[in-house]
Enzyme design. Structure first.
Site, PDB file in Angstrom:
ATOM      1  CE  LYS A   1       0.759  -5.243  50.369  1.00 49.31           C
ATOM      2  NZ  LYS A   1       0.749  -6.523  49.582  1.00 49.31           N
TER       3      LYS A   1
ATOM      4  CE1 TYR B   1     -27.266  15.681  46.711  1.00 48.26           C
ATOM      5  CE2 TYR B   1     -25.526  14.841  48.110  1.00 48.26           C
ATOM      6  CZ  TYR B   1     -25.959  15.918  47.433  1.00 48.26           C
ATOM      7  OH  TYR B   1     -25.503  17.106  47.490  1.00 48.26           O
TER       8      TYR B   1
HETATM    9  C1  LIG Z   1       0.740  -7.386  50.731  1.00 50.16           C
HETATM   10  C2  LIG Z   1       1.725  -8.840  50.737  1.00 50.16           C
HETATM   11  C3  LIG Z   1       1.627  -9.534  51.796  1.00 50.16           C
HETATM   12  C4  LIG Z   1       0.502  -9.190  53.048  1.00 50.16           C
HETATM   13  O1  LIG Z   1      -0.704  -9.641  52.828  1.00 50.16           O
HETATM   14  P1  LIG Z   1      -1.623  -9.699  54.017  1.00 50.16           P
HETATM   15  O2  LIG Z   1      -2.905 -10.460  53.431  1.00 50.16           O
HETATM   16  O3  LIG Z   1      -2.009  -8.217  54.265  1.00 50.16           O
HETATM   17  O4  LIG Z   1      -1.109 -10.427  55.193  1.00 50.16           O
HETATM   18  C5  LIG Z   1       2.524 -10.577  51.919  1.00 50.16           C
HETATM   19  N1  LIG Z   1       3.120 -10.938  51.004  1.00 50.16           N
HETATM   20  C6  LIG Z   1       3.189 -10.272  49.501  1.00 50.16           C
HETATM   21  C7  LIG Z   1       4.001 -10.842  48.476  1.00 50.16           C
HETATM   22  C8  LIG Z   1       2.215  -9.103  49.508  1.00 50.16           C
HETATM   23  O5  LIG Z   1       2.381  -8.427  48.437  1.00 50.16           O
END
Ligand SMILES: *Cc1c(COP(=O)(O)O)cnc(C)c1O
Length: 369
Positions: A35, A260
């Protein structure tokens, strides 16, 4: 010459990290979670390293289409399911598996016309309180789905809120494992519970292992339970390097300030380097003085405030540094040096996930191997 900043994606590291997930869960299949454009790495680039996964899990239908365009014929899972009824047409057409987390999604499926029944992942809200049916409502949802001609297989899933740490005097997941187990014990079907943190920390418990693990951050070499453990402990390799070069050097006298807001005032004569990297590149502005950085592969630290296009580093440990010297903001540096993204994230009060995902569009990205 373009501005010297660039990101590199290490496909060999992705493949290595995926193998680590496999080694943790030898009897389960592994979803590579891609994702958010593969946590900022780019779906297409990440695919080159993660194609050995059993499936790809993501959110966006457009990202699922990109994977199919790469000729990935295997499983693709929509982790939030569909967002509106017509998304189901794409699921049928591209053979996407999808999470079902609410009654409306079941209604949409019941009204969906398809020749090909769907494999769905019924989600339980076992305690995270974001998506899913509560344990008491889970069985009824399962029965509704099971009665639909549009559905041919139901996988049981849940997601942990605290797999990365012990909290409230308990191990973080046992209350959720218990809730899930009690409500599903006599239901048929595959199971999927573990994210990266649970995959690394909790798979001794067979109930957590299930049939599919969902490896997100660990695939990219990020450590979900940093600083309790680091990437060396879990044998994970950085899959993203952000690197740039020194534009200039300065000698700063005692009492003079850098950047800054004069956020840093020198106490001694100091040689600093000015790096072509700033928050407009995705480097966190909240990273204060002392954030680790590598100059020519030598560990040093930042000085003063991060600005939009530049930041300053202490050159005391690298007297030979000059304009053009290589600076590693995170990832893999020269001569085998490394700077885990988790360390930079911690210095900025955030997590490696956020830094990867926030890599700015203006940074050119290429595949290293
Ligand atoms: C993003 C996600 C994962 C992966 O999580 P990590 O902590 O990056 O391993 C697993 N299951 C779901 C439902 C997610 O949304």
């Amino acid at each position: 010459m373009p501005r010297p900043i660039e990101a590199l994606i290490h496909t060999d590291a992705l493949a290595h990290n995926l193998e680590r997930a496999r080694a943790c869960a030898p009897d389960a299949r592994v979803w590579a979670v891609v994702k958010a454009n593969a946590y900022g790495h780019g779906i297409e680039r990440a695919y080159a390293g993660l194609r050995g996964a059993d499936g790809f899990a993501l959110l966006d239908l457009a990202e699922a289409e990109r994977l199919r365009a790469l000729d990935w014929r295997g499983p693709i899972l929509l982790l939030e399911g569909v967002f509106e009824p017509r998304d189901l047409e794409l699921c049928s057409r591209l053979n996407l598996w999808h999470v079902v987390h609410c009654e409306e999604q079941i209604d949409w499926l019941a009204a969906h016309k398809t020749h090909q029944p769907h494999k769905v992942f019924l989600k339980m809200n076992s305690g995270m309180n974001r998506l899913g049916f509560r344990p008491a409502a889970f069985r009824a949802a399962w029965a509704r789905l099971n009665a639909l001609p549009q559905v041919d297989e139901i996988v049981l899933v849940t997601h942990f809120s605290d797999a990365d740490a012990d909290r409230f005097g308990r191990d973080g997941i046992s209350h959720q494992v218990q809730a899930f187990h009690e409500a599903t014990a006599d239901l048929p079907g595959e199971r999927s519970l573990a994210n990266s943190a649970a995959t690394l920390r909790h798979l001794k418990d067979a109930r957590v292992r299930g049939d599919w693990v969902r490896a997100g951050i660990m695939s990219y070499g990020g450590v979900p339970d940093y600083p309790e453990h680091d990437s060396a402990h879990w044998d994970l390799k950085p899959a993203m390097t952000l690197r740039s070069r020194l534009l200039a050097t300065q000698f700063v006298q005692p009492g003079e300030s850098v950047g800054y807001g004069s956020a840093y005032v020198a106490e001694r004569t100091l040689r600093i380097g000015i790096v072509a990297c700033g928050y407009a590149d995705g480097y966190p502005r909240h990273a204060g003085t002392g954030t680790p950085v590598l100059v020519d592969g030598v560990r040093s630290s930042t000085v003063g405030r991060v600005s939009m296009d530049m930041l300053a580093v202490d050159l005391t440990p690298v007297p030979s540094a000059r304009p053009g010297s290589e600076v590693t903001l995170w990832g893999q540096g020269p001569r085998g040096s490394r700077l885990p993204i988790d360390e930079v994230a911690r210095a900025a009060g955030t997590i490696g996930y956020e830094l990867m995902c926030a890599l700015a569009p203006r940074v050119p990205v290429s595949v290293a191997d």
